[in-house]
Design a protein around this motif. Sequence first.
Motif, short mmCIF file in Angstrom:
data_model
loop_
_atom_site.label_atom_id
_atom_site.label_comp_id
_atom_site.label_asym_id
_atom_site.label_seq_id
_atom_site.Cartn_x
_atom_site.Cartn_y
_atom_site.Cartn_z
N PHE A 1 0.84 -1.21 0.00
CA PHE A 1 0.00 0.00 0.00
C PHE A 1 0.87 1.26 0.00
O PHE A 1 0.51 2.27 -0.59
CB PHE A 1 -0.96 0.00 1.20
N GLY A 2 2.02 1.17 0.66
CA GLY A 2 2.96 2.29 0.65
C GLY A 2 3.45 2.57 -0.76
O GLY A 2 3.46 3.73 -1.21
N ALA A 3 3.84 1.52 -1.50
CA ALA A 3 4.31 1.68 -2.87
C ALA A 3 3.19 2.26 -3.74
O ALA A 3 3.42 3.17 -4.56
CB ALA A 3 4.77 0.34 -3.43
N PHE A 4 1.99 1.74 -3.56
CA PHE A 4 0.83 2.24 -4.32
C PHE A 4 0.62 3.73 -4.03
O PHE A 4 0.41 4.53 -4.95
CB PHE A 4 -0.41 1.43 -3.92
N SER A 5 0.70 4.12 -2.76
CA SER A 5 0.45 5.51 -2.38
C SER A 5 1.53 6.44 -2.94
O SER A 5 1.22 7.56 -3.36
CB SER A 5 0.39 5.63 -0.86
N VAL A 6 2.77 6.00 -2.92
CA VAL A 6 3.86 6.83 -3.47
C VAL A 6 3.61 7.07 -4.96
O VAL A 6 3.76 8.19 -5.47
CB VAL A 6 5.23 6.15 -3.24
N GLY A 7 3.19 6.02 -5.66
CA GLY A 7 2.86 6.17 -7.08
C GLY A 7 1.68 7.11 -7.29
O GLY A 7 1.68 7.93 -8.21
N LEU A 8 0.70 6.99 -6.40
CA LEU A 8 -0.49 7.85 -6.51
C LEU A 8 -0.12 9.32 -6.28
O LEU A 8 -0.66 10.22 -6.94
CB LEU A 8 -1.53 7.41 -5.49
N ILE A 9 0.82 9.57 -5.38
CA ILE A 9 1.28 10.95 -5.14
C ILE A 9 1.90 11.51 -6.42
O ILE A 9 1.66 12.66 -6.80
CB ILE A 9 2.30 10.98 -3.98
N LEU A 10 2.69 10.67 -7.10
CA LEU A 10 3.30 11.11 -8.36
C LEU A 10 2.23 11.33 -9.43
O LEU A 10 2.30 12.29 -10.21
CB LEU A 10 4.32 10.07 -8.83
N ASP A 11 1.21 10.46 -9.45
CA ASP A 11 0.08 10.65 -10.38
C ASP A 11 -0.61 11.98 -10.10
O ASP A 11 -0.92 12.73 -11.02
CB ASP A 11 -0.94 9.52 -10.23
N LEU A 12 -0.86 12.24 -8.81
CA LEU A 12 -1.58 13.46 -8.42
C LEU A 12 -0.79 14.71 -8.77
O LEU A 12 -1.36 15.78 -8.98
CB LEU A 12 -1.86 13.45 -6.92
#
Lengths: 170, 290
Positions: free
Chosen positions: A52-63
């Motif tokens: 979930f941490g990896a997913f969230s880091v990617g989502l931050i970059l998406d955002l």
Amino acid sequence: MIFVRMVLLGSAATFLQGSLAHLGLPASLMPQLALLIAVFGAFSESSVPAVFGAFSVGLILDLSSAMILGPWSGAFVVVYLMLSLVSQRLFIDSGLVAAIVSFFAALLAGSLFAALSPSGDLLRGQHLVMLCGQAVVTALVAPWLFAALSCVIGRPDPASLRGPSPLSAR
Amino acid sequence: MARVLLGITDRLSARGQVVLSSVALVCLSLFLTAYSSKHPGVAQAGSMAAAELAAPFHSAAESLRGSVQGSLRGYVALWGVAAENAKLRGEVEQLRGEINSLGEAQRENARLRALLSFAQQSGIQGVAAAVIGSDPSGWVRGLLIDKGTLDGVALGSAVVTAKGVVGQVVAAGPGSARVLLITDLTSGVDAVVQESRARGVAEGLGSEGLELSYITKEARIREGELVLTSGLDGVYPKGLVLGSVSAISPGGAGLFQLVRVEPAVDIQRVEEVLVVRGRALEPAATGGRP
């Protein structure tokens, strides 16, 4: 807790990437620092919160791009999964291993982003050059960043891959 | 159902749980990608929330960059006066720092005057904004500016400088906004070539500038001609400079010529922009080619 630490480090890495871009660093020389947080996470701990941490880091970059959500988060999860499956067999303290792993991780993440992006035809010409350039710079930065993270947070311990990690709260 | 799922996860090994949750998150990413490409407002709203959180840090970093740059220039200038005594050197350093600050202010003043003059001459009503950030990944050509909806910036507003078009607002929060540059791969502007009046779509090519598409082979275009906005896309006011024709090739057996356009604005160096007021669009209409 590994999730919170990865998110905080990922936010800082994304901010730093944005600042470097704003200072005029060419896109092809941009180190994928946020990706390296996911890579370090994979070597630190193989657990559901870390995914979930990896997913969230990617989502931050998406955002941070305002265009579309999902491509970077998906790419980071795939990279995390692949590395966490082999992390017990790799000696991450070696700078060379860290560089090689980060190089291929950056290539993989960039390719997945390009494949998932609605533009579709990103893996051509200048974007291919950019992908390779970013992978090389990311590989060069990785040993230094991992060493810094190991000093600040703690050294990844192969024995911890099934349990609490240096990134986890002790 | 929940008990069954919990039972399954309990029986899985730690590695199995990681694999299962990874697969679930990849599926979620694919869903997010599909959903946010059909509903750009979702990505824009999320992005602006993140941008609003990050804007103070970006502004602080921008101020720090200016200070460090000024100090560095002061030190570089001081290398030539190494023989001076410590007191005089300190005074010179201080004075040079002040001169650099004044020089920076003067240059900023000149740029803002040019922007104001351009707005007055072109009759465009807009909001002057400072660029405080760029896209971190390098894959999207975008900027972050320090003005948002509270200052009159609206989704879909055109963003220009005195030299020409920069892009359009794709997400706007109360105090900041994200701008998609005309050079982004997903960007397109309805354009007209000044002399020949040939119409086409100026599409972004990333770092390689723009390509003017759908220009028929009959159109007589010359290198160096200005390419302007046609105003027909409902985003950019008519007559703004996009760039100049840098290369023309026949384009093989197709119907159209290949026309490369060098953007008028050096987007890597743009520091202040003018956000055009009064052309707000629906979220679904922004960020794409016309």
